[in-house]
Scaffold this active site. Structure first.
Site, mmCIF file in Angstrom:
data_model
loop_
_atom_site.group_PDB
_atom_site.id
_atom_site.type_symbol
_atom_site.label_atom_id
_atom_site.label_comp_id
_atom_site.label_asym_id
_atom_site.label_seq_id
_atom_site.Cartn_x
_atom_site.Cartn_y
_atom_site.Cartn_z
ATOM 1 N N GLU A 35 -27.216 -11.901 22.452
ATOM 2 C CA GLU A 35 -27.181 -10.520 23.036
ATOM 3 C C GLU A 35 -26.931 -9.618 22.336
ATOM 4 O OE1 GLU A 35 -28.186 -9.427 26.139
ATOM 5 O OE2 GLU A 35 -28.766 -11.363 27.086
ATOM 6 N N SER A 36 -25.469 -9.735 21.491
ATOM 7 C CA SER A 36 -24.939 -8.615 20.873
ATOM 8 C C SER A 36 -24.496 -8.929 19.377
ATOM 9 C CB SER A 36 -23.646 -8.408 21.347
ATOM 10 O OG SER A 36 -22.542 -9.399 21.460
#
Length: 252
Positions: A143-144
């Site tokens: 995700e990040s």
């Protein structure tokens, strides 16, 4: 306490992981892609198939769009439910992008956690929701990339890329506080695992594209980015489990 995620070895979902250098399903290719659905609900795009005894190799596209002889999944022939030709799919859902302007303007009180602090937060959230912390770490990675102040073009924020509505529903006051973001993202993943009866592929697809898309298509949606996301998380999870197994073997 019922397990949210089965205890994985280096592979799961009824797949045999034999010769996979990189797993990136559904990348563009000059050759027509095929969408393969397995009986366990897992779906993947491949550039070609090859029968090997009672197994079939699904050759996957790499980052440049072309498959290689070492980039494949090998599954039992009778595990394949159906094969469909892939048409052009919608544009990928916006991935998380790091904005230096956002990072510099979202306050100065949030510091990136150390690796040990991150692990402790993941373990704590995992215990609270009975989800393997390595799975949570794999979601954060996808995700990040571990960036506390990551912001996507669609407005998802933080380590587990929570949309404002999701953050509010999960009682997250500050998405840029690592412990809150992880707690909220884990609670959301827990809800999705419950909704899809612990089918990890569907839960991850819903985390990426939304449960509405999963329900609409009765499975992983035909979005290239979503399919890649599911495979990417599972690949990272398998990698972490494999490393843990090697470490345990060396310790004996």
């Amino acid at each position: 306490m019922r397990p949210k995620v089965p205890q994985f070895g280096p592979i799961r979902f009824g797949l045999l992981w034999v010769g996979m250098a990189v797993i990136v399903a559904g990348c563009p290719s000059a050759r027509a892609m095929e969408h393969v659905t397995l009986k366990n609900g897992f779906e993947v795009d491949c550039t070609r198939r090859e029968a090997v005894g009672d197994k079939v190799r699904l050759y996957l596209a790499g980052n440049g769009g072309a498959s290689t002889d070492s980039n494949y999944l090998e599954v039992a022939v009778d595990s394949v439910l159906r094969v469909e030709t892939v048409a052009d799919v919608p544009a990928p859902i916006a991935a998380a992008v790091m904005s230096s302007a956002v990072a510099g303007s979202q306050g100065t009180g949030t510091l990136s956690p150390t690796r040990e602090e991150m692990r402790e937060m993941l373990v704590h959230a995992g215990v609270a929701h009975n989800i393997d912390e390595d799975l949570l770490a794999s979601v954060v990675h996808a995700e990040s990339g571990g960036q506390v102040k990551a912001v996507s073009r669609t407005g998802a924020k933080g380590l587990m890329q929570l949309m404002p509505g999701t953050a509010s529903a999960m009682a997250v006051d500050d998405v840029f506080k690592p412990e809150q973001n992880i707690a909220g993202g884990t609670a959301y993943l827990d809800a999705l695992l419950t909704r899809y009866h612990d089918n990890l592929a569907l839960a991850l697809a819903a985390y990426n594209a939304g449960p509405g898309a999963v329900d609409k298509y009765h499975g992983v949606p035909p979005y290239r980015e979503t399919r890649e996301y599911v495979v990417r998380v599972i690949r990272e999870f398998n990698r972490r489990k494999q490393m843990a197994m090697v470490a345990q073997a060396k310790a004996k």
